[in-house]
Design a protein around this motif. Sequence first.
Motif, short mmCIF file in Angstrom:
data_model
loop_
_atom_site.label_atom_id
_atom_site.label_comp_id
_atom_site.label_asym_id
_atom_site.label_seq_id
_atom_site.Cartn_x
_atom_site.Cartn_y
_atom_site.Cartn_z
N THR A 85 0.85 -1.18 0.00
CA THR A 85 0.00 0.00 0.00
C THR A 85 0.88 1.24 0.00
O THR A 85 1.94 1.26 0.64
CB THR A 85 -0.94 0.04 1.22
N ALA A 86 0.47 2.25 -0.72
CA ALA A 86 1.29 3.46 -0.84
C ALA A 86 1.09 4.40 0.34
O ALA A 86 1.90 5.27 0.56
CB ALA A 86 0.95 4.18 -2.13
N ASP A 87 0.01 4.20 1.07
CA ASP A 87 -0.30 5.12 2.17
C ASP A 87 -0.13 4.44 3.53
O ASP A 87 -1.02 4.47 4.37
CB ASP A 87 -1.73 5.65 2.02
N GLY A 88 1.02 3.83 3.72
CA GLY A 88 1.33 3.24 5.02
C GLY A 88 0.84 1.87 5.22
O GLY A 88 0.80 1.28 6.21
#
Length: 126
Positions: free
Chosen positions: A123-126
């Motif tokens: 995931t790019a957001d954590g």
Amino acid sequence: MGENLISGDGWAVATVDDLGDGPGFRKVRRALGVTEFGVNAIVLPEGYQTGRHFHDRQQELYFVHRGEIEFAFGDGTTHRLPAGGFARVDAATVRSLRNVGEGEAIYVCVGGQGGYVERDGHTADG
């Protein structure tokens, strides 16, 4: 190339129509800069049958995008696939394809060798 063929830092997008006109191969790999596997879209005129062929190394996955295509395999079996159909064909298996629907048919063929890459997404957001 077509007006919708656009690329950026690490990506490229296009439509089948952006990659050429008329029947035959649309070179997806070259146009979009794909380097990890082979991929083409092929436009078959109504009633057209491809030549019988096989490969030395690459397994292929076919996806019928538009129309209805009959796959004939070296063991004598045939299978008709409508739009949305998939066919996996091992390298050494003889195959040919025929457009059995009305109008042009389009299929996408992805070929490769060397095996599956295990899940490596993040995931790019954590």
